[in-house]
Scaffold this motif. Structure first.
Motif, PDB file in Angstrom:
ATOM      1  N   GLN A   1      -1.238  56.764  84.378  1.00 35.05           N
ATOM      2  CA  GLN A   1      -1.247  56.422  82.960  1.00 35.05           C
ATOM      3  C   GLN A   1      -0.377  57.419  82.208  1.00 35.05           C
ATOM      4  O   GLN A   1      -0.798  58.554  81.963  1.00 35.05           O
TER       5      GLN A   1
ATOM      6  N   GLU B   1       0.410  57.979  79.180  1.00 31.62           N
ATOM      7  CA  GLU B   1      -0.085  58.568  77.937  1.00 31.62           C
ATOM      8  C   GLU B   1      -1.062  59.713  78.177  1.00 31.62           C
ATOM      9  O   GLU B   1      -1.365  60.477  77.258  1.00 31.62           O
ATOM     10  N   THR B   2      -1.568  59.861  79.398  1.00 24.83           N
ATOM     11  CA  THR B   2      -2.470  60.972  79.708  1.00 24.83           C
ATOM     12  C   THR B   2      -1.734  62.181  80.275  1.00 24.83           C
ATOM     13  O   THR B   2      -2.345  63.232  80.479  1.00 24.83           O
ATOM     14  N   LEU B   3      -0.435  62.042  80.542  1.00 25.70           N
ATOM     15  CA  LEU B   3       0.325  63.095  81.204  1.00 25.70           C
ATOM     16  C   LEU B   3       0.956  64.041  80.192  1.00 25.70           C
ATOM     17  O   LEU B   3       1.265  63.665  79.071  1.00 25.70           O
ATOM     18  N   SER B   4       1.179  65.265  80.629  1.00 19.03           N
ATOM     19  CA  SER B   4       1.919  66.218  79.811  1.00 19.03           C
ATOM     20  C   SER B   4       3.385  65.821  79.761  1.00 19.03           C
ATOM     21  O   SER B   4       3.887  65.066  80.607  1.00 19.03           O
TER      22      SER B   4
ATOM     23  N   ARG C   1      -0.162  52.930  72.507  1.00 15.47           N
ATOM     24  CA  ARG C   1      -1.064  53.840  71.788  1.00 15.47           C
ATOM     25  C   ARG C   1      -0.800  53.796  70.280  1.00 15.47           C
ATOM     26  O   ARG C   1      -1.739  53.825  69.475  1.00 15.47           O
TER      27      ARG C   1
ATOM     28  N   ALA D   1      -2.614  60.994  71.020  1.00  9.79           N
ATOM     29  CA  ALA D   1      -1.855  60.584  72.210  1.00  9.79           C
ATOM     30  C   ALA D   1      -0.896  59.441  71.913  1.00  9.79           C
ATOM     31  O   ALA D   1      -0.620  58.611  72.775  1.00  9.79           O
TER      32      ALA D   1
ATOM     33  N   ARG E   1       0.789  69.061  73.175  1.00  5.85           N
ATOM     34  CA  ARG E   1      -0.617  69.123  73.590  1.00  5.85           C
ATOM     35  C   ARG E   1      -0.946  70.396  74.344  1.00  5.85           C
ATOM     36  O   ARG E   1      -2.125  70.716  74.537  1.00  5.85           O
TER      37      ARG E   1
END
Length: 463
Positions: free
Chosen positions: A2, A4-7, A32, A164, A218
């Motif tokens: 996914q 959008e969850t990655l750095s 998102r 995000a 982030r």
């Protein structure tokens, strides 16, 4: 996977390796934006018309084996920074139809590093207000609680990264605009040294000699990655700065660190914020940092009020004639600043410049004896979005700008500073710890911040 969850660092690595399609990355973050932005109003204006062509160029460059540190990483840009062909309004009705003729140099360098500009992020008018709202796009809200504000002026950037909607955002910081909103939403905001990121192309602004381009991310590693893509001198910007290389990176435990609970100022701090900061500092001491409690010895009249004539007269210089023609076209709070700026005398402006110079020399002297200065980023957590600032801090009635007391002096010192999450205050709202280093020590600061970020996470001091 996914995206959008990655750095940002991981996205770029996966895109470079071919494990992740940059179109898939774009689709994930645009999804998102579609899911959250109606509630938050962080991303404004139209999707860049060049995005499809940018994606094609990126694929070609990857296929040709170019080394792209930000390959395929989506970036939002604050709506005061030029993006070629894009409507950039500065949150002002005066510029509601302005189309940028070229990229700001920072944007140009981000594109060169492989980043994809996916849109604009909301800003207060002319980036001159601690609440992100304007007459063009309206109010931006906090990603954890839409009844609250993320602060300003880079509230759109901070809210979007916190929700995000993008892994990275490019803000500006003339007095804390890209440190305070990240603190309020639980992300990282980095103000480079003045001149570290050249800025020769774009709108003239009120913060002459103070404003910097500012990465919002982030985590510290992503902020550092973005900074390195933008940093480095340019002959077209006489203020641009060649930074020294960091040399061998000393672990945080070997640094000379000072902690100042109120930055040496007689200002109120909410109990929940003070307690959160104290827990974070205690955790760092437990992890082996030798932290001395010490305050900069500011001159007796050092406060933000002494400096405000510079912002007011900067606005009056740029927009005084338009204000005289039609004050109603301006945000009322910005209009009041312009009106006040037209009233300051030359001697009062010179006095403000002198105050800024004294503050700069005081902080420079302090940082000659300490590698880092720790303090709160803000004295309060996020407040309701229907007001300029909290009415009370530390149990005392305060003026609307009381939330901003710990950031502007850094700008006047041209120093580097970063806000990192360090835990939560009331209602689980994030608190930011500000780390300050001398001008030109940006890389050393980022390395130290990344180490401190890890230590705080290990101690459970996270937002």
């Amino acid at each position: 996977m996914q995206p959008e969850t990655l750095s940002a660092t991981r996205i770029a690595a996966e895109v470079r390796s071919g494990a992740l399609d940059p179109a898939e990355v774009l689709a994930a973050f645009r999804g998102r934006i579609e899911a959250r932005n109606g509630e938050l109003n962080a991303v404004v204006g139209d999707t860049p018309a060049s995005l499809a062509a940018d994606l094609d160029r990126l694929r070609t460059r990857i296929a040709m084996g170019e080394s792209l540190p930000l390959a395929g990483v989506p970036v939002l840009v604050k709506d005061v920074i030029w993006v070629a062909g894009q409507r950039v309004t500065q949150g002002s009705l005066l510029f509601k139809d302005f189309i940028a003729p070229r990229d700001a140099l920072a944007v140009e360098r981000l594109r060169a590093a492989g980043a994809l500009v996916i849109g604009m992020a909301n800003s207060s008018e002319f980036a001159c207000k601690g609440l992100t709202t304007n007459k063009v796009y309206g109010l931006t809200r906090h990603p954890m609680n839409p009844a609250l504000t993320p602060g300003g002026s880079s509230g759109g950037c901070a809210s979007a990264v916190g929700a995000a909607m993008a892994p990275l955002a490019l803000g500006t910081d003339g007095g804390g605009s890209s440190r305070r909103p990240p603190a309020h939403v639980g992300v990282v905001g980095f103000k480079p040294s003045f001149g570290a990121v050249p800025d020769p192309f774009g709108f003239p602004h009120a913060f002459i000699g103070l404003q910097t381009m500012a990465p919002i991310a982030r985590n510290v590693g992503d902020a550092a990655l973005m900074f390195e893509a933008m940093a480095g001198p340019d002959a077209r910007d006489p203020a641009s700065l060649l930074l020294p290389e960091p040399g061998p990176v000393r672990p945080a435990q070997r640094l000379r660190v000072a902690f100042s609970p109120r930055l040496g100022l007689q200002v109120p701090v909410d109990e929940d914020v003070a307690a959160c900061i104290a827990r974070a500092v205690a955790a760092l001491r437990q992890a082996g940092l030798a932290i001395e409690q010490a305050d900069p010895a500011w001159p007796a009249d050092a406060n933000e009020d002494a400096l405000m004539p510079l912002q007011h007269t900067g606005l009056a210089h740029l927009f005084g004639d338009e204000w005289r023609r039609d004050p109603g076209r301006f945000d009322p709070d910005v209009a009041r600043q312009i009106e006040r700026g037209l009233q300051w005398s030359g001697a009062e402006v010179a006095r403000a410049r002198a105050a800024g110079a004294t503050i700069a020399s005081t902080l420079a002297d302090f940082l000659s004896r300490h590698d880092l200065l720790l303090c709160p980023t803000t004295p309060c957590v996020a407040w309701p979005a229907d007001r300029l600032g909290p009415s009370h801090i530390g149990g005392r009635a305060v003026e609307p700008r009381a939330h901003a007391v710990f950031t502007p002096f850094v700008n006047h010192a041209m120093a580097a500073a970063i806000s990192i999450p360090c835990g939560s205050g009331r209602d689980g709202l994030p608190v930011g710890l500000q780390l300050i280093a001398a001008r030109g020590r940006d890389r050393q600061l980022l390395a130290a911040a990344e180490g401190i970020e890890t230590l705080l996470a290990e101690a459970g001091c996270t937002a």
